[in-house]
Design a protein around this motif. Structure first.
Motif, PDB file in Angstrom:
ATOM      1  N   MET A  27       0.853  -1.191   0.000  1.00 53.24           N
ATOM      2  CA  MET A  27       0.000   0.000   0.000  1.00 53.24           C
ATOM      3  C   MET A  27       0.893   1.247   0.000  1.00 53.24           C
ATOM      4  O   MET A  27       1.920   1.299   0.651  1.00 53.24           O
ATOM      5  CB  MET A  27      -0.903  -0.003   1.228  1.00 53.24           C
ATOM      6  N   SER A  28       0.480   2.273  -0.760  1.00 50.87           N
ATOM      7  CA  SER A  28       1.279   3.489  -0.886  1.00 50.87           C
ATOM      8  C   SER A  28       1.405   4.214   0.445  1.00 50.87           C
ATOM      9  O   SER A  28       0.438   4.354   1.198  1.00 50.87           O
ATOM     10  CB  SER A  28       0.624   4.417  -1.922  1.00 50.87           C
ATOM     11  N   GLN A  29       2.641   4.662   0.737  1.00 56.38           N
ATOM     12  CA  GLN A  29       2.920   5.385   1.972  1.00 56.38           C
ATOM     13  C   GLN A  29       3.083   6.869   1.643  1.00 56.38           C
ATOM     14  O   GLN A  29       3.843   7.232   0.744  1.00 56.38           O
ATOM     15  CB  GLN A  29       4.204   4.859   2.612  1.00 56.38           C
ATOM     16  N   VAL A  30       2.377   7.739   2.339  1.00 60.03           N
ATOM     17  CA  VAL A  30       2.448   9.178   2.086  1.00 60.03           C
ATOM     18  C   VAL A  30       3.181   9.840   3.244  1.00 60.03           C
ATOM     19  O   VAL A  30       2.789   9.688   4.409  1.00 60.03           O
ATOM     20  CB  VAL A  30       1.043   9.798   1.915  1.00 60.03           C
ATOM     21  N   LEU A  31       4.230  10.565   2.917  1.00 61.40           N
ATOM     22  CA  LEU A  31       4.971  11.310   3.933  1.00 61.40           C
ATOM     23  C   LEU A  31       4.610  12.790   3.828  1.00 61.40           C
ATOM     24  O   LEU A  31       4.233  13.281   2.759  1.00 61.40           O
ATOM     25  CB  LEU A  31       6.482  11.121   3.741  1.00 61.40           C
ATOM     26  N   PHE A  32       4.747  13.502   4.931  1.00 58.49           N
ATOM     27  CA  PHE A  32       4.326  14.895   4.972  1.00 58.49           C
ATOM     28  C   PHE A  32       5.498  15.816   5.301  1.00 58.49           C
ATOM     29  O   PHE A  32       6.471  15.405   5.962  1.00 58.49           O
ATOM     30  CB  PHE A  32       3.215  15.070   6.020  1.00 58.49           C
ATOM     31  N   LYS A  33       5.390  17.046   4.838  1.00 58.97           N
ATOM     32  CA  LYS A  33       6.423  18.036   5.116  1.00 58.97           C
ATOM     33  C   LYS A  33       6.618  18.161   6.636  1.00 58.97           C
ATOM     34  O   LYS A  33       5.665  18.280   7.395  1.00 58.97           O
ATOM     35  CB  LYS A  33       6.011  19.391   4.531  1.00 58.97           C
ATOM     36  N   GLY A  34       7.881  18.101   7.047  1.00 57.71           N
ATOM     37  CA  GLY A  34       8.200  18.199   8.461  1.00 57.71           C
ATOM     38  C   GLY A  34       8.229  16.874   9.190  1.00 57.71           C
ATOM     39  O   GLY A  34       8.671  16.793  10.344  1.00 57.71           O
ATOM     40  N   GLN A  35       7.758  15.799   8.539  1.00 58.42           N
ATOM     41  CA  GLN A  35       7.757  14.479   9.171  1.00 58.42           C
ATOM     42  C   GLN A  35       9.190  14.004   9.395  1.00 58.42           C
ATOM     43  O   GLN A  35      10.082  14.239   8.570  1.00 58.42           O
ATOM     44  CB  GLN A  35       7.009  13.483   8.286  1.00 58.42           C
ATOM     45  N   GLN A  36       9.427  13.330  10.503  1.00 59.11           N
ATOM     46  CA  GLN A  36      10.748  12.821  10.836  1.00 59.11           C
ATOM     47  C   GLN A  36      10.824  11.326  10.562  1.00 59.11           C
ATOM     48  O   GLN A  36       9.927  10.567  10.952  1.00 59.11           O
ATOM     49  CB  GLN A  36      11.066  13.076  12.317  1.00 59.11           C
ATOM     50  N   LEU A  37      11.864  10.913   9.893  1.00 62.07           N
ATOM     51  CA  LEU A  37      12.181   9.492   9.723  1.00 62.07           C
ATOM     52  C   LEU A  37      13.601   9.315  10.237  1.00 62.07           C
ATOM     53  O   LEU A  37      14.567   9.518   9.505  1.00 62.07           O
ATOM     54  CB  LEU A  37      12.105   9.086   8.246  1.00 62.07           C
ATOM     55  N   GLY A  38      13.714   8.986  11.508  1.00 59.40           N
ATOM     56  CA  GLY A  38      15.046   8.921  12.098  1.00 59.40           C
ATOM     57  C   GLY A  38      15.712  10.284  12.029  1.00 59.40           C
ATOM     58  O   GLY A  38      15.160  11.286  12.483  1.00 59.40           O
ATOM     59  N   LYS A  39      16.883  10.339  11.438  1.00 54.63           N
ATOM     60  CA  LYS A  39      17.619  11.607  11.340  1.00 54.63           C
ATOM     61  C   LYS A  39      17.197  12.441  10.132  1.00 54.63           C
ATOM     62  O   LYS A  39      17.723  13.526   9.908  1.00 54.63           O
ATOM     63  CB  LYS A  39      19.120  11.339  11.267  1.00 54.63           C
ATOM     64  N   TYR A  40      16.210  11.961   9.354  1.00 52.55           N
ATOM     65  CA  TYR A  40      15.795  12.654   8.133  1.00 52.55           C
ATOM     66  C   TYR A  40      14.502  13.451   8.359  1.00 52.55           C
ATOM     67  O   TYR A  40      13.531  12.925   8.880  1.00 52.55           O
ATOM     68  CB  TYR A  40      15.590  11.665   6.986  1.00 52.55           C
ATOM     69  N   GLU A  41      14.507  14.708   7.929  1.00 51.78           N
ATOM     70  CA  GLU A  41      13.319  15.547   7.967  1.00 51.78           C
ATOM     71  C   GLU A  41      12.791  15.699   6.553  1.00 51.78           C
ATOM     72  O   GLU A  41      13.514  16.147   5.649  1.00 51.78           O
ATOM     73  CB  GLU A  41      13.644  16.937   8.526  1.00 51.78           C
ATOM     74  N   VAL A  42      11.530  15.320   6.340  1.00 50.48           N
ATOM     75  CA  VAL A  42      10.923  15.425   5.011  1.00 50.48           C
ATOM     76  C   VAL A  42      10.645  16.894   4.697  1.00 50.48           C
ATOM     77  O   VAL A  42      10.054  17.616   5.502  1.00 50.48           O
ATOM     78  CB  VAL A  42       9.614  14.606   4.941  1.00 50.48           C
ATOM     79  N   ILE A  43      11.086  17.325   3.506  1.00 48.45           N
ATOM     80  CA  ILE A  43      10.910  18.721   3.091  1.00 48.45           C
ATOM     81  C   ILE A  43       9.819  18.862   2.040  1.00 48.45           C
ATOM     82  O   ILE A  43       8.977  19.758   2.108  1.00 48.45           O
ATOM     83  CB  ILE A  43      12.241  19.287   2.543  1.00 48.45           C
ATOM     84  N   ASP A  44       9.778  17.940   1.079  1.00 47.28           N
ATOM     85  CA  ASP A  44       8.801  18.064  -0.003  1.00 47.28           C
ATOM     86  C   ASP A  44       8.713  16.744  -0.759  1.00 47.28           C
ATOM     87  O   ASP A  44       9.584  15.885  -0.641  1.00 47.28           O
ATOM     88  CB  ASP A  44       9.234  19.184  -0.967  1.00 47.28           C
ATOM     89  N   SER A  45       7.655  16.601  -1.559  1.00 48.30           N
ATOM     90  CA  SER A  45       7.527  15.447  -2.447  1.00 48.30           C
ATOM     91  C   SER A  45       8.218  15.767  -3.773  1.00 48.30           C
ATOM     92  O   SER A  45       8.046  16.861  -4.323  1.00 48.30           O
ATOM     93  CB  SER A  45       6.057  15.132  -2.698  1.00 48.30           C
ATOM     94  N   LEU A  46       8.993  14.813  -4.285  1.00 48.87           N
ATOM     95  CA  LEU A  46       9.657  14.995  -5.580  1.00 48.87           C
ATOM     96  C   LEU A  46       8.932  14.260  -6.695  1.00 48.87           C
ATOM     97  O   LEU A  46       9.197  14.493  -7.872  1.00 48.87           O
ATOM     98  CB  LEU A  46      11.111  14.511  -5.501  1.00 48.87           C
ATOM     99  N   GLY A  47       8.031  13.367  -6.342  1.00 50.54           N
ATOM    100  CA  GLY A  47       7.288  12.659  -7.368  1.00 50.54           C
ATOM    101  C   GLY A  47       6.890  11.256  -6.931  1.00 50.54           C
ATOM    102  O   GLY A  47       7.453  10.689  -5.997  1.00 50.54           O
ATOM    103  N   THR A  48       5.914  10.698  -7.632  1.00 53.72           N
ATOM    104  CA  THR A  48       5.417   9.352  -7.343  1.00 53.72           C
ATOM    105  C   THR A  48       5.317   8.569  -8.633  1.00 53.72           C
ATOM    106  O   THR A  48       4.828   9.077  -9.648  1.00 53.72           O
ATOM    107  CB  THR A  48       4.029   9.419  -6.681  1.00 53.72           C
ATOM    108  N   GLY A  49       5.800   7.335  -8.615  1.00 54.37           N
ATOM    109  CA  GLY A  49       5.718   6.458  -9.776  1.00 54.37           C
ATOM    110  C   GLY A  49       4.886   5.231  -9.467  1.00 54.37           C
ATOM    111  O   GLY A  49       4.179   5.175  -8.458  1.00 54.37           O
ATOM    112  N   GLY A  50       4.991   4.233 -10.345  1.00 56.97           N
ATOM    113  CA  GLY A  50       4.182   3.038 -10.171  1.00 56.97           C
ATOM    114  C   GLY A  50       4.590   2.177  -8.989  1.00 56.97           C
ATOM    115  O   GLY A  50       3.778   1.418  -8.458  1.00 56.97           O
ATOM    116  N   PHE A  51       5.865   2.308  -8.577  1.00 55.27           N
ATOM    117  CA  PHE A  51       6.368   1.414  -7.542  1.00 55.27           C
ATOM    118  C   PHE A  51       6.830   2.123  -6.276  1.00 55.27           C
ATOM    119  O   PHE A  51       7.006   1.491  -5.239  1.00 55.27           O
ATOM    120  CB  PHE A  51       7.539   0.590  -8.088  1.00 55.27           C
ATOM    121  N   ALA A  52       7.053   3.442  -6.356  1.00 57.19           N
ATOM    122  CA  ALA A  52       7.609   4.138  -5.190  1.00 57.19           C
ATOM    123  C   ALA A  52       7.326   5.630  -5.269  1.00 57.19           C
ATOM    124  O   ALA A  52       6.999   6.167  -6.328  1.00 57.19           O
ATOM    125  CB  ALA A  52       9.115   3.892  -5.093  1.00 57.19           C
TER     126      ALA A  52
END
Length: 292
Positions: A1-26
């Motif tokens: 199932m597709s996972q949606v991340l949001f601006k400012g969300q933390q993944l460990g040491k990584y801070e999400v800034i923006d979406s760069l694009g979505t394809g068929g697999f990722a």
């Protein structure tokens, strides 16, 4: 199932800034490594339920590749049950975005970009990796003018097989043998030819909204030569493109190196007689124009 991340969300040491694009697999996100203050791209597969070996297939393949014209992988991680891998962030735009804006490119510029793509893909082939999905959306152009091949999500490792059997890719860029489940290194060469055709004509040689009809057109192997669409395409380049796109594998350039050599000779050749005559005509016209 597709996972949606949001601006400012933390993944460990990584801070999400923006979406760069979505394809068929990722999906791909711009993020910041907060430990070293570095921008990176996070690639998050849509389907997270595969076993770890399957999820690691693409990053492991990319880890074999170190080339200035291939988007590099920096690691793979799992945070809060979410698997993702960390990619080099390329500041720039895709070939697809470039062509949407410019429509077509001067043939000299297009050839120089394609030479970089040939270098990257030829290197991947030397590591026994077949890309299988070369298209403008999967090639980035950096702000410094470097072409960077990315998205090896459907790439095949050719260590133990003469050809890739799975029929997967983007139909307008797939060769006849690719549709038949017999993709080889020359199938990537074919895809590069389609991209070059598109760059200098602003259109695809084979297209229909129905993928089955695209396959039928490609199997027939009859397309309009680039010079018919764009009279500024020199005859020599026209012939190079048509050979790259030959329906039969044996009639095609057999490697990226062969294609690159042909393009390099074309770029480096002296002006043709017609080009020289046109230049002389313009010079004479200027000389005959009375000064004010």
């Amino acid at each position: 199932m597709s996972q949606v991340l949001f601006k400012g969300q933390q993944l460990g040491k990584y801070e999400v800034i923006d979406s760069l694009g979505t394809g068929g697999f990722a999906s791909v996100y711009l993020a910041r490594d907060q430990w070293i203050n570095k921008l990176v791209a996070l690639k998050v597969p849509h389907y997270q339920n595969y076993d770890l070996d399957h999820l690691l297939k693409e990053p492991r393949m990319l880890a074999r590749l170190t080339h200035p014209n291939i988007i590099g992988v920096m690691g793979a991680e799992k945070e809060g049950g979410l698997f993702f891998f960390v990619m080099e962030y390329v500041e720039g735009e895709s070939f697809e975005t470039l062509l949407e804006r410019e429509k077509m490119l001067p043939h000299g510029l297009a050839c120089r970009y394609i030479l970089q793509v040939c270098d990257a893909v030829g290197y991947a082939h030397s590591q026994m990796i077949l890309h299988r999905d070369l298209r403008p959306a999967n090639i980035m152009l950096s702000k410094t003018g470097a072409a960077k091949v990315g998205d090896f999500g459907v790439a095949a490792l050719m260590e133990k097989t003469p050809y890739a059997k799975t029929i997967i890719g983007t139909p307008p860029y797939m060769s006849a043998e690719h549709f038949q489940g017999k993709a080889v290194y020359a199938s990537d060469v074919y895809s590069i030819g389609i991209i070059l055709y598109e760059m200098v004509t602003a259109q695809l040689p084979y297209y229909d909204v129905n993928p089955a009809k695209i396959e039928a057109l490609i199997m027939e192997g009859k397309c309009t030569p680039p010079r018919i669409h764009n009279k500024d395409v020199p005859r020599e380049l026209n012939n190079i493109i048509l050979r790259t796109m030959a329906r039969e594998v044996q009639n095609r350039y057999q490697s990226c190196a062969e294609l690159a050599e042909a393009i390099s000779l074309f770029i480096g050749k002296p002006l043709e007689k017609k080009e020289m005559a046109d230049i002389k005509t313009r010079i004479r016209a200027r000389e005959q124009t009375p000064s004010l």
